[in-house]
Write an enzyme that holds these catalytic residues in place. Sequence first.
Site, mmCIF file in Angstrom:
data_model
loop_
_atom_site.group_PDB
_atom_site.id
_atom_site.type_symbol
_atom_site.label_atom_id
_atom_site.label_comp_id
_atom_site.label_asym_id
_atom_site.label_seq_id
_atom_site.Cartn_x
_atom_site.Cartn_y
_atom_site.Cartn_z
ATOM 1 N N GLU A 85 -3.642 4.527 -8.812
ATOM 2 C CA GLU A 85 -4.701 5.391 -8.308
ATOM 3 C C GLU A 85 -4.588 6.664 -9.139
ATOM 4 O O GLU A 85 -3.656 7.445 -8.989
ATOM 5 C CB GLU A 85 -4.497 5.661 -6.821
ATOM 6 C CG GLU A 85 -5.747 6.207 -6.172
ATOM 7 C CD GLU A 85 -5.612 6.326 -4.669
ATOM 8 O OE1 GLU A 85 -5.572 7.483 -4.194
ATOM 9 O OE2 GLU A 85 -5.540 5.300 -3.983
ATOM 10 N N HIS A 137 0.862 -1.193 0.000
ATOM 11 C CA HIS A 137 0.000 0.000 0.000
ATOM 12 C C HIS A 137 0.896 1.239 0.000
ATOM 13 O O HIS A 137 1.937 1.247 0.659
ATOM 14 C CB HIS A 137 -0.883 -0.028 1.253
ATOM 15 C CG HIS A 137 -1.768 1.170 1.410
ATOM 16 N ND1 HIS A 137 -2.742 1.494 0.480
ATOM 17 C CD2 HIS A 137 -1.837 2.121 2.378
ATOM 18 C CE1 HIS A 137 -3.370 2.593 0.884
ATOM 19 N NE2 HIS A 137 -2.841 2.991 2.021
ATOM 20 N N ASN A 138 0.500 2.283 -0.761
ATOM 21 C CA ASN A 138 1.318 3.516 -0.823
ATOM 22 C C ASN A 138 2.794 3.170 -0.985
ATOM 23 O O ASN A 138 3.657 3.650 -0.244
ATOM 24 C CB ASN A 138 1.157 4.353 0.466
ATOM 25 C CG ASN A 138 -0.224 4.984 0.570
ATOM 26 O OD1 ASN A 138 -0.996 4.986 -0.383
ATOM 27 N ND2 ASN A 138 -0.553 5.493 1.738
ATOM 28 N N ASP A 152 0.177 6.235 -6.873
ATOM 29 C CA ASP A 152 -0.813 7.320 -6.874
ATOM 30 C C ASP A 152 -0.348 8.401 -7.843
ATOM 31 O O ASP A 152 0.681 9.050 -7.610
ATOM 32 C CB ASP A 152 -0.951 7.933 -5.467
ATOM 33 C CG ASP A 152 -1.667 6.998 -4.507
ATOM 34 O OD1 ASP A 152 -1.954 5.856 -4.910
ATOM 35 O OD2 ASP A 152 -1.941 7.406 -3.366
ATOM 36 N N HIS A 190 1.412 11.193 -2.117
ATOM 37 C CA HIS A 190 0.148 11.019 -1.405
ATOM 38 C C HIS A 190 -0.606 12.338 -1.488
ATOM 39 O O HIS A 190 -0.236 13.308 -0.836
ATOM 40 C CB HIS A 190 0.433 10.619 0.049
ATOM 41 C CG HIS A 190 -0.718 9.921 0.694
ATOM 42 N ND1 HIS A 190 -1.490 10.490 1.673
ATOM 43 C CD2 HIS A 190 -1.245 8.687 0.481
ATOM 44 C CE1 HIS A 190 -2.440 9.638 2.038
ATOM 45 N NE2 HIS A 190 -2.319 8.542 1.335
ATOM 46 N N GLU A 196 1.431 -0.098 -5.462
ATOM 47 C CA GLU A 196 0.478 1.005 -5.628
ATOM 48 C C GLU A 196 1.206 2.253 -6.112
ATOM 49 O O GLU A 196 2.281 2.584 -5.623
ATOM 50 C CB GLU A 196 -0.244 1.296 -4.312
ATOM 51 C CG GLU A 196 -1.375 2.305 -4.538
ATOM 52 C CD GLU A 196 -2.200 2.567 -3.297
ATOM 53 O OE1 GLU A 196 -3.400 2.846 -3.466
ATOM 54 O OE2 GLU A 196 -1.666 2.529 -2.185
#
Length: 500
Positions: free
Chosen positions: A194, A115-116, A147, A160, A145
């Site tokens: 994302e 995650h992240n 973003d 983020h 991941e």
Amino acid sequence: MKGRMKKGKSPSSRRGEIQHLYQCYTSEQTILPVCALLKFLHKEQMELTANEEMAESLIDRYEIEETARESRSMTFEGFLRYMESKDCCVFDQAHTSVYQYMDQPLTNYFISSSHNTYLTGDQLVGRSHLDAYVCALRKGCRCLEIDCWDGPDMEPVVYHGYTLTTKILFKDVITTVEQHAFEVSAYPVILSLENHCSKEQQEVIAQYLISILGEKLLRTPLDHPTTGDIPSPNKKKVAKALSDLVVYTRSVKFISFSHSKDNQNYYENTSMAEKKARKLAKASGSDFVEHNQKFLSRIYPAGSRTSSSNYNPQEFWNVGSQLVALNFQSLGLPMDLNDGRFQDNGGCGYVRKPAVLMSSQKSFDPSCSQHRQKPTHLLLKVISGSNLPISRSGKGLDSFVRVEMHGIASDSRRKNTNTVKNNSLSPHWDADMNFSISVPELCLIRFCVREQTGLLSSEFVGQYTLPFTSLKKGYRWVPLRSRDGCSLDPATLFVFVWYS
């Protein structure tokens, strides 16, 4: 324990304990003949398939004294070398390479997921760094991941959103992935994008994916004989991006299990935060298990975890979720469990889900404690430690061992040995522990050495986690790892394992 290690016997080190075992099997002789070694392998190590040929091969491998080798025997030094070798590690060495069938649909595997992935610290002011992708991939992570946000000069950036975390270029992330994707595992990497970009920068993203990943990018559906099925990990490609490039894991909003059953396509997955997933697992565990037989589901940490802490991944593996995503940069119990789970199957990042989660006949609900007529009984004897790190004060540790079971709720337990004071070199606990496990195939075992710092306080020293299904019987040594997962060699525990 076959009555061999007597209570109250406190040899000065593991060497002493091994000497005691050796003498039990040499009986009157001064050296261990091949027939006695074979007896030891059968009786103590539970190597039931061992034959004379295998015993002789151990002599060839570990005995260096010429006369002993010629007489097909083992001196104590040879026996000690064998007992301290990988052959006597608590982790089944057959599981250090890929041994599971890799031709099932992706839904049938637990997949190591991050995650992240770009963050090296917390989610508010932490640094984004390419090294974070390298570290995750080197740990066998297979779902990353990214973003994506609009950046200056038509260069999409990764960070983020709406926070002060630093930014890195999307093209640099993809270049890093391309370089390191298959360093430790040949199996597919799923890129979880994302996407917060404008249409123009989305096109830039698509171009980078195509130009940088080239042949490694899966761009069209694979010819798959069982149409209507997601492919298997054996189809070795990196995957996923933007409209035309999103082939197998288009993310859709989760509404309900019945809605998914009637409307969701096999190539669509659902992504949900831990709180929602936890609620569903508690309220309708068997529906969740059934959902995960057909579809991929990704669970991610709650947004309120601003320090990038993690949940316990076991609760979501228990319902068969494949992509249980953790903050790889945050060390501690959840990452220890993740490392333990994915150490299996050669560390390739894909581990077959057990049959109990895949059966279409019997519905399985992890929150119901009565699962099978006969639970597995595990006897663990934590005998001793060897070469533990010294305490921060520079003197020997006041150490104890905590053994934890992580499985379905009714199987999750922990037990402690007593504390041995001021001894890092060779603490001797000699503690028997019994566990009853109803679903061993979901269970992870964590050995944790801790230093007693007060009446009720203790500090982490080292740990080792492995799946119950990779646990070897007999007298075994447990390699210890530091908080960040690095080997603490030569620090080990010496244990005896038996289960039925």
